[in-house]
Design a protein around this motif. Structure first.
Motif, PDB file in Angstrom:
ATOM      1  N   VAL A   1       1.182  -1.283   0.171  1.00 37.81           N
ATOM      2  CA  VAL A   1      -0.040  -0.045  -0.154  1.00 37.81           C
ATOM      3  C   VAL A   1       0.880   1.270   0.058  1.00 37.81           C
ATOM      4  O   VAL A   1       0.858   2.176  -0.866  1.00 37.81           O
ATOM      5  CB  VAL A   1      -1.005   0.089   1.361  1.00 37.81           C
ATOM      6  CG1 VAL A   1      -1.620   1.463   1.157  1.00 37.81           C
ATOM      7  CG2 VAL A   1      -1.955  -1.199   1.193  1.00 37.81           C
ATOM      8  N   TYR A   2       1.807   1.361   0.840  1.00 40.05           N
ATOM      9  CA  TYR A   2       2.523   2.668   0.983  1.00 40.05           C
ATOM     10  C   TYR A   2       3.926   2.563   0.225  1.00 40.05           C
ATOM     11  O   TYR A   2       4.304   3.644  -0.450  1.00 40.05           O
ATOM     12  CB  TYR A   2       3.030   2.847   2.635  1.00 40.05           C
ATOM     13  CG  TYR A   2       1.573   3.308   3.108  1.00 40.05           C
ATOM     14  CD1 TYR A   2       1.147   4.542   3.295  1.00 40.05           C
ATOM     15  CD2 TYR A   2       0.835   2.231   3.970  1.00 40.05           C
ATOM     16  CE1 TYR A   2       0.166   4.852   3.850  1.00 40.05           C
ATOM     17  CE2 TYR A   2      -0.317   2.566   4.482  1.00 40.05           C
ATOM     18  CZ  TYR A   2      -0.639   3.920   4.567  1.00 40.05           C
ATOM     19  OH  TYR A   2      -1.844   4.313   5.072  1.00 40.05           O
TER      20      TYR A   2
ATOM     21  N   GLN B   1       3.609   2.664  -3.552  1.00 37.58           N
ATOM     22  CA  GLN B   1       2.805   3.806  -3.989  1.00 37.58           C
ATOM     23  C   GLN B   1       3.268   5.001  -3.241  1.00 37.58           C
ATOM     24  O   GLN B   1       2.576   5.669  -2.648  1.00 37.58           O
ATOM     25  CB  GLN B   1       1.382   3.692  -3.719  1.00 37.58           C
ATOM     26  CG  GLN B   1       0.850   2.433  -4.897  1.00 37.58           C
ATOM     27  CD  GLN B   1      -0.572   2.136  -4.481  1.00 37.58           C
ATOM     28  OE1 GLN B   1      -1.300   2.511  -5.077  1.00 37.58           O
ATOM     29  NE2 GLN B   1      -0.908   0.920  -3.722  1.00 37.58           N
TER      30      GLN B   1
ATOM     31  N   SER C   1       2.313   8.595  -3.779  1.00 42.59           N
ATOM     32  CA  SER C   1       0.764   9.019  -3.529  1.00 42.59           C
ATOM     33  C   SER C   1       0.369   8.865  -1.869  1.00 42.59           C
ATOM     34  O   SER C   1      -0.481   9.709  -1.598  1.00 42.59           O
ATOM     35  CB  SER C   1      -0.282   7.908  -4.372  1.00 42.59           C
ATOM     36  OG  SER C   1      -0.005   7.971  -5.504  1.00 42.59           O
ATOM     37  N   TYR C   2       1.005   7.872  -1.078  1.00 39.74           N
ATOM     38  CA  TYR C   2       0.328   7.494  -0.019  1.00 39.74           C
ATOM     39  C   TYR C   2       1.580   7.994   1.262  1.00 39.74           C
ATOM     40  O   TYR C   2       1.037   8.082   2.129  1.00 39.74           O
ATOM     41  CB  TYR C   2       0.100   6.223   0.138  1.00 39.74           C
ATOM     42  CG  TYR C   2      -1.229   5.685  -0.654  1.00 39.74           C
ATOM     43  CD1 TYR C   2      -2.483   6.119  -0.107  1.00 39.74           C
ATOM     44  CD2 TYR C   2      -1.147   4.950  -1.550  1.00 39.74           C
ATOM     45  CE1 TYR C   2      -3.625   5.659  -0.753  1.00 39.74           C
ATOM     46  CE2 TYR C   2      -2.299   4.662  -2.244  1.00 39.74           C
ATOM     47  CZ  TYR C   2      -3.719   5.099  -1.757  1.00 39.74           C
ATOM     48  OH  TYR C   2      -4.826   4.764  -2.409  1.00 39.74           O
TER      49      TYR C   2
ATOM     50  N   ARG D   1      -1.502  10.197   7.520  1.00 42.31           N
ATOM     51  CA  ARG D   1      -2.151   9.068   7.644  1.00 42.31           C
ATOM     52  C   ARG D   1      -1.034   7.915   7.524  1.00 42.31           C
ATOM     53  O   ARG D   1      -0.910   6.963   8.438  1.00 42.31           O
ATOM     54  CB  ARG D   1      -3.030   8.617   6.351  1.00 42.31           C
ATOM     55  CG  ARG D   1      -3.821   7.361   6.663  1.00 42.31           C
ATOM     56  CD  ARG D   1      -4.721   6.953   5.652  1.00 42.31           C
ATOM     57  NE  ARG D   1      -4.393   7.021   4.473  1.00 42.31           N
ATOM     58  CZ  ARG D   1      -5.591   6.521   3.240  1.00 42.31           C
ATOM     59  NH1 ARG D   1      -6.524   6.335   3.612  1.00 42.31           N
ATOM     60  NH2 ARG D   1      -5.027   6.397   1.916  1.00 42.31           N
ATOM     61  N   ALA D   2       0.075   8.057   6.736  1.00 42.47           N
ATOM     62  CA  ALA D   2       1.486   7.171   6.677  1.00 42.47           C
ATOM     63  C   ALA D   2       2.054   7.356   8.131  1.00 42.47           C
ATOM     64  O   ALA D   2       2.579   6.230   8.572  1.00 42.47           O
ATOM     65  CB  ALA D   2       2.209   7.567   5.586  1.00 42.47           C
TER      66      ALA D   2
ATOM     67  N   ASN E   1      -6.119   5.159  10.174  1.00 43.83           N
ATOM     68  CA  ASN E   1      -6.285   5.524   8.597  1.00 43.83           C
ATOM     69  C   ASN E   1      -7.646   5.827   8.376  1.00 43.83           C
ATOM     70  O   ASN E   1      -8.028   6.612   7.137  1.00 43.83           O
ATOM     71  CB  ASN E   1      -5.643   4.560   7.763  1.00 43.83           C
ATOM     72  CG  ASN E   1      -6.175   3.294   7.612  1.00 43.83           C
ATOM     73  OD1 ASN E   1      -6.664   2.561   8.856  1.00 43.83           O
ATOM     74  ND2 ASN E   1      -6.712   2.734   6.461  1.00 43.83           N
TER      75      ASN E   1
ATOM     76  N   CYS F   1      -9.584  10.963  -8.419  1.00 44.27           N
ATOM     77  CA  CYS F   1      -9.688   9.788  -7.672  1.00 44.27           C
ATOM     78  C   CYS F   1     -11.126   9.252  -7.579  1.00 44.27           C
ATOM     79  O   CYS F   1     -11.610   8.234  -7.644  1.00 44.27           O
ATOM     80  CB  CYS F   1      -8.899   9.946  -6.491  1.00 44.27           C
ATOM     81  SG  CYS F   1      -7.084  10.027  -6.456  1.00 44.27           S
TER      82      CYS F   1
ATOM     83  N   LEU G   1      -4.708  13.411  -1.102  1.00 38.01           N
ATOM     84  CA  LEU G   1      -3.403  12.700  -0.519  1.00 38.01           C
ATOM     85  C   LEU G   1      -2.135  13.337  -0.609  1.00 38.01           C
ATOM     86  O   LEU G   1      -1.941  13.677  -1.873  1.00 38.01           O
ATOM     87  CB  LEU G   1      -3.690  11.165  -1.062  1.00 38.01           C
ATOM     88  CG  LEU G   1      -4.678  10.241  -0.374  1.00 38.01           C
ATOM     89  CD1 LEU G   1      -4.454   9.243  -1.121  1.00 38.01           C
ATOM     90  CD2 LEU G   1      -4.330  10.095   1.048  1.00 38.01           C
TER      91      LEU G   1
END
Length: 395
Positions: A100-101, A104, A107-108, A174-175, A242, A330, A374
């Motif tokens: 996820v992180y 990407q 983005s994240y 969030r990350a 998150n 998005c 984001l």
């Protein structure tokens, strides 16, 4: 095609991670509960070397759990090891954060105006962050501070506070919160890998050789297990954080996540004491008061965007121009933003009616907290947030 595969891979790994975490945390809570509820056994059991026992009715039957001072006279043919739940949780969690992180990162993981300028640097920072926190914990647990529970708790709170401050300045909010959860989870799994399992192996080897087990090492392993018990509630909160930008997107998000963790760990302390027959209800009172004060303080200090006094002058066309520029890539039936194969949370923002339907949510995450887009990858300006907020004000 790549985004589609990543979505399915994320689902599969998240599912595995959740199942493994339920098994591990459930097992951890259960065994600490058993330890805390052990009572002095009858003399005939004590003569057999039994330290304590606890009786439970569950699933239509009565179970007896008992703990030996050292070991039974004859070791069982099958001895179950409680370790793979921990390892599977950590490995699946690391794979999930990678899918996820790290895959990407632009983005994240990154923010557009942050101190990290490239995806590979962000990934390296994430890995270094996790390794550093585990290393510092392993150093701290070997210091004399560990002999005093309150002092060690304060030292850990300070370590996590500094770590959280760093994380929130390195990564997208969030990350950052997820990395704090991953760091604590890594500490917990490290306790199993570096301390508990090696101590158990040494314990069994001593018994097999007819030697006294290394008591100090066994007690140290028990201490690590106790630490994991207190980490349980904070790590669960961080791993679901998150979904709650009200926490991670706050200007003091780095402080909020640690404060919530401390409060929840103190609540865990109440139940641990109660299971030992020590009732201290004032702990729950303190926890409740602290939680209310924290929520109130978070509300009072939340960063807000000054909204226009001329809210009625903002037209649907002006609002949709902002949404189209910064949200619709998005939040579309077919997203055009790389890495997305479906609109996040199923929210499509193709017209004013769809925006009105989720206006409260947009006000929270895009206007007030400024978390969306984001990492502000589209470069949404303060003036554009004011325009959007002014339109949302009258809905």
């Amino acid at each position: 095609m790549v985004a589609y595969i990543l979505d399915w891979l994320s689902l599969a790994v998240r599912w595995l991670h959740l199942l493994a975490a339920i098994a591990w945390i459930g097992s951890s809570l259960k065994y600490v509960w058993i330890d805390n509820n052990l009572r002095k056994p009858p003399q005939w059991k004590a003569d057999k070397g039994i330290k304590g026992d606890v009786w439970v009715i569950h699933g239509g039957g009565i179970y007896e759990f008992q703990k030996y001072n050292v070991a039974p006279e004859k070791m069982p043919d099958v001895l179950h090891w409680v370790k793979w739940e921990s390892y599977t949780t950590w490995l699946s969690g690391f794979l999930l954060i990678s899918v996820v992180y790290y895959s990407q990162a632009s983005s994240y993981l990154m923010v557009s105006d942050g101190i990290i300028s490239s995806p590979w640097m962000a990934v390296a920072a994430g890995l270094g962050f996790l390794a550093s926190i585990v290393g510092l914990y392993e150093i701290l647990i070997r210091t004399p501070l560990v002999k005093s529970g309150p002092l060690f708790a304060c030292a850990m709170a300070l370590l996590l506070l500094v770590a959280s401050y760093i994380a929130f300045h390195l990564f997208a909010p969030r990350a950052a919160a997820l990395h704090m959860g991953a760091a604590i989870g890594s500490i917990m799994s490290g306790n199993v890998f570096f301390g508990i399992v090696p101590a158990q192996k040494a314990f069994l080897k001593a018994i097999e050789n007819g030697q006294p087990p290394p008591q100090a090492r066994a007690e140290f392993a028990k201490l690590r297990s106790t630490h994991n018990n207190y980490f349980t509630l904070p790590v669960i909160m961080l791993m679901i954080s998150n979904h709650y930008p009200v926490v991670y997107s706050h200007a003091w998000g780095w402080l909020l996540v640690v404060a919530i963790g401390v409060i929840s760990a103190y609540a865990r302390h109440y139940f641990n004491l109660r299971n030992q027959g020590k009732s201290k209800p004032h702990i729950l009172v303190v926890v409740a008061i602290a939680a209310v004060l924290l929520i109130t303080l978070a509300r009072v200090t939340s960063s807000t965007v000054a909204l226009s006094d001329a809210a009625n002058t903002v037209t649907d066309e002006q609002m949709m121009a902002v949404v189209s520029s910064h949200c619709s890539s998005c939040h579309a039936v077919v997203p055009t933003q790389p890495g997305f194969v479906a609109p996040p949370a199923g929210i499509v923002l193709a017209n004013a009616e769809q925006v009105r339907a989720v206006s409260d949510r947009i006000m929270t995450v895009a206007v007030q907290s400024q978390y969306m887009p984001l990492g502000n990858m589209t470069g949404m300006t303060l003036e554009e947030r004011q325009t959007l907020g002014a339109w949302l004000q009258r809905q």
